[in-house]
Write a protein that holds these residues in place. Structure first.
Motif, PDB file in Angstrom:
ATOM      1  N   ARG A 189       7.891 -18.846  -2.806  1.00 37.74           N
ATOM      2  CA  ARG A 189       9.266 -18.651  -2.314  1.00 37.74           C
ATOM      3  C   ARG A 189      10.214 -18.298  -3.454  1.00 37.74           C
ATOM      4  O   ARG A 189      11.311 -18.838  -3.581  1.00 37.74           O
ATOM      5  N   PHE A 190       9.750 -17.363  -4.258  1.00 37.79           N
ATOM      6  CA  PHE A 190      10.518 -16.980  -5.440  1.00 37.79           C
ATOM      7  C   PHE A 190      10.318 -15.496  -5.711  1.00 37.79           C
ATOM      8  O   PHE A 190       9.266 -15.085  -6.158  1.00 37.79           O
ATOM      9  N   MET A 191      11.267 -14.695  -5.378  1.00 41.91           N
ATOM     10  CA  MET A 191      11.403 -13.295  -5.761  1.00 41.91           C
ATOM     11  C   MET A 191      11.826 -12.452  -4.572  1.00 41.91           C
ATOM     12  O   MET A 191      11.056 -12.268  -3.613  1.00 41.91           O
ATOM     13  N   PRO A 192      13.044 -11.935  -4.618  1.00 37.83           N
ATOM     14  CA  PRO A 192      13.470 -11.016  -3.564  1.00 37.83           C
ATOM     15  C   PRO A 192      12.528  -9.817  -3.484  1.00 37.83           C
ATOM     16  O   PRO A 192      12.130  -9.249  -4.478  1.00 37.83           O
ATOM     17  N   GLY A 193      12.182  -9.441  -2.303  1.00 33.10           N
ATOM     18  CA  GLY A 193      11.344  -8.277  -2.084  1.00 33.10           C
ATOM     19  C   GLY A 193       9.873  -8.581  -1.910  1.00 33.10           C
ATOM     20  O   GLY A 193       9.156  -7.803  -1.278  1.00 33.10           O
ATOM     21  N   ALA A 194       9.386  -9.695  -2.466  1.00 33.93           N
ATOM     22  CA  ALA A 194       7.958  -9.981  -2.401  1.00 33.93           C
ATOM     23  C   ALA A 194       7.480 -10.152  -0.958  1.00 33.93           C
ATOM     24  O   ALA A 194       6.433  -9.630  -0.566  1.00 33.93           O
ATOM     25  N   THR A 195       8.249 -10.885  -0.162  1.00 35.97           N
ATOM     26  CA  THR A 195       7.881 -11.099   1.231  1.00 35.97           C
ATOM     27  C   THR A 195       7.897  -9.780   1.998  1.00 35.97           C
ATOM     28  O   THR A 195       7.008  -9.512   2.812  1.00 35.97           O
ATOM     29  N   GLN A 196       8.885  -8.939   1.713  1.00 37.15           N
ATOM     30  CA  GLN A 196       8.951  -7.648   2.393  1.00 37.15           C
ATOM     31  C   GLN A 196       7.746  -6.782   2.051  1.00 37.15           C
ATOM     32  O   GLN A 196       7.207  -6.085   2.915  1.00 37.15           O
ATOM     33  N   LEU A 197       7.302  -6.826   0.795  1.00 38.55           N
ATOM     34  CA  LEU A 197       6.128  -6.047   0.412  1.00 38.55           C
ATOM     35  C   LEU A 197       4.886  -6.573   1.118  1.00 38.55           C
ATOM     36  O   LEU A 197       4.100  -5.798   1.668  1.00 38.55           O
ATOM     37  N   LEU A 198       4.704  -7.879   1.118  1.00 38.02           N
ATOM     38  CA  LEU A 198       3.537  -8.466   1.762  1.00 38.02           C
ATOM     39  C   LEU A 198       3.495  -8.125   3.246  1.00 38.02           C
ATOM     40  O   LEU A 198       2.465  -7.646   3.763  1.00 38.02           O
ATOM     41  N   TYR A 199       4.582  -8.365   3.952  1.00 37.67           N
ATOM     42  CA  TYR A 199       4.613  -8.080   5.387  1.00 37.67           C
ATOM     43  C   TYR A 199       4.456  -6.567   5.649  1.00 37.67           C
ATOM     44  O   TYR A 199       3.797  -6.159   6.607  1.00 37.67           O
ATOM     45  N   GLY A 200       5.076  -5.761   4.797  1.00 37.89           N
ATOM     46  CA  GLY A 200       4.975  -4.313   4.972  1.00 37.89           C
ATOM     47  C   GLY A 200       3.555  -3.806   4.798  1.00 37.89           C
ATOM     48  O   GLY A 200       3.089  -2.942   5.531  1.00 37.89           O
ATOM     49  N   LEU A 201       2.836  -4.366   3.817  1.00 35.36           N
ATOM     50  CA  LEU A 201       1.436  -4.001   3.627  1.00 35.36           C
ATOM     51  C   LEU A 201       0.585  -4.376   4.834  1.00 35.36           C
ATOM     52  O   LEU A 201      -0.313  -3.636   5.230  1.00 35.36           O
ATOM     53  N   LEU A 202       0.866  -5.536   5.400  1.00 39.05           N
ATOM     54  CA  LEU A 202       0.138  -5.953   6.596  1.00 39.05           C
ATOM     55  C   LEU A 202       0.393  -5.001   7.756  1.00 39.05           C
ATOM     56  O   LEU A 202      -0.530  -4.629   8.490  1.00 39.05           O
ATOM     57  N   ARG A 203       1.648  -4.629   7.937  1.00 44.53           N
ATOM     58  CA  ARG A 203       1.972  -3.694   9.030  1.00 44.53           C
ATOM     59  C   ARG A 203       1.334  -2.321   8.791  1.00 44.53           C
ATOM     60  O   ARG A 203       0.852  -1.687   9.741  1.00 44.53           O
ATOM     61  N   TRP A 204       1.362  -1.865   7.554  1.00 45.92           N
ATOM     62  CA  TRP A 204       0.829  -0.552   7.220  1.00 45.92           C
ATOM     63  C   TRP A 204      -0.689  -0.467   7.412  1.00 45.92           C
ATOM     64  O   TRP A 204      -1.222   0.480   7.963  1.00 45.92           O
ATOM     65  N   THR A 205      -1.386  -1.527   6.984  1.00 43.76           N
ATOM     66  CA  THR A 205      -2.847  -1.463   6.978  1.00 43.76           C
ATOM     67  C   THR A 205      -3.490  -2.181   8.158  1.00 43.76           C
ATOM     68  O   THR A 205      -4.708  -2.084   8.345  1.00 43.76           O
ATOM     69  N   GLY A 206      -2.698  -2.917   8.948  1.00 42.62           N
ATOM     70  CA  GLY A 206      -3.262  -3.733  10.011  1.00 42.62           C
ATOM     71  C   GLY A 206      -3.660  -2.946  11.248  1.00 42.62           C
ATOM     72  O   GLY A 206      -3.367  -1.786  11.411  1.00 42.62           O
TER      73      GLY A 206
END
Length: 206
Positions: A189-206
């Motif tokens: 729970r430390f770093m703006p943008g990290a959660t967006q990257l993780l969720y975005g990768l899941l959406r992109w590759t899922g």
């Protein structure tokens, strides 16, 4: 829904990420790196290789995990990991200074998106890829650089200072390689943008 695997080493941030309800919605198969064998990667369409894994164990598991891409699936390899020597196509991964606090000081951290027409940008926001990074990647010829840095630029930034790329040439499947470590920062729970990257990768590759 594609069958997703999540390779991890059992650290607190990796387990916290795996337990996140938003991640669990993808029904990931937990693959514990110290005990991982070939059967753990059977039937996977996508494999997320968590950041900050033990380099020796990761290199040992590489032939098995790469079977996902050899079968035509997607392998997402996150930094900070030692990926030279076993990741197909990667020509180099050079260390880079990490600026954790650039958004508080007003600095421009030099991160830029490229290939704006690529499908990745339907899933990844500017904030998702512009926070910090732990290395400079040199992808193979024919790969698609998606994020690079213009700081201390030498030569072609799309070949020599890449932070995220998609490789459709080195295996029958797809390799997505990042110099960013979203699992660690999302789980911590430390770093703006990290959660967006993780969720975005899941959406992109899922």
């Amino acid at each position: 829904m594609a069958t997703l695997g999540f390779l991890h080493g059992g650290s607190f941030s990796q387990l916290a990420t795996l337990a996140d309800p938003a991640v669990q919605a993808w029904r990931p198969r937990s693959v514990y790196l110290p005990e991982a064998g070939e059967a753990d990667f059977d039937g996977l369409d996508t494999l997320i290789v968590s950041d900050r894994l033990h380099p020796g164990l990761l290199a040992k598991a590489a032939p098995a995990l790469l079977t996902v891409a050899e079968r035509g699936g997607t392998v997402v390899v996150l930094g900070e990991n030692d990926i030279t020597g076993w990741l197909p196509g990667l020509e180099a991964c050079e260390p880079a200074e990490t600026n954790f606090w650039w958004w508080r000081t007003g600095d421009d951290n030099g991160v830029r998106r490229t290939h704006e027409g690529h499908e990745a940008w339907d899933f990844l926001s500017e904030r998702a890829v512009r926070w910090h990074y732990h290395g400079l990647l040199k992808p193979p010829a024919g790969a698609t650089p998606l994020v690079h840095t213009v700081r201390e630029q030498d030569g072609d930034p799309e070949r020599d200072q890449v932070l995220l790329y998609e490789d459709l040439v080195s295996t029958p499947g797809r390799l997505i390689v990042a110099a960013m470590d979203p699992v660690y920062h999302h789980g911590s729970r430390f770093m703006p943008g990290a959660t967006q990257l993780l969720y975005g990768l899941l959406r992109w590759t899922g």
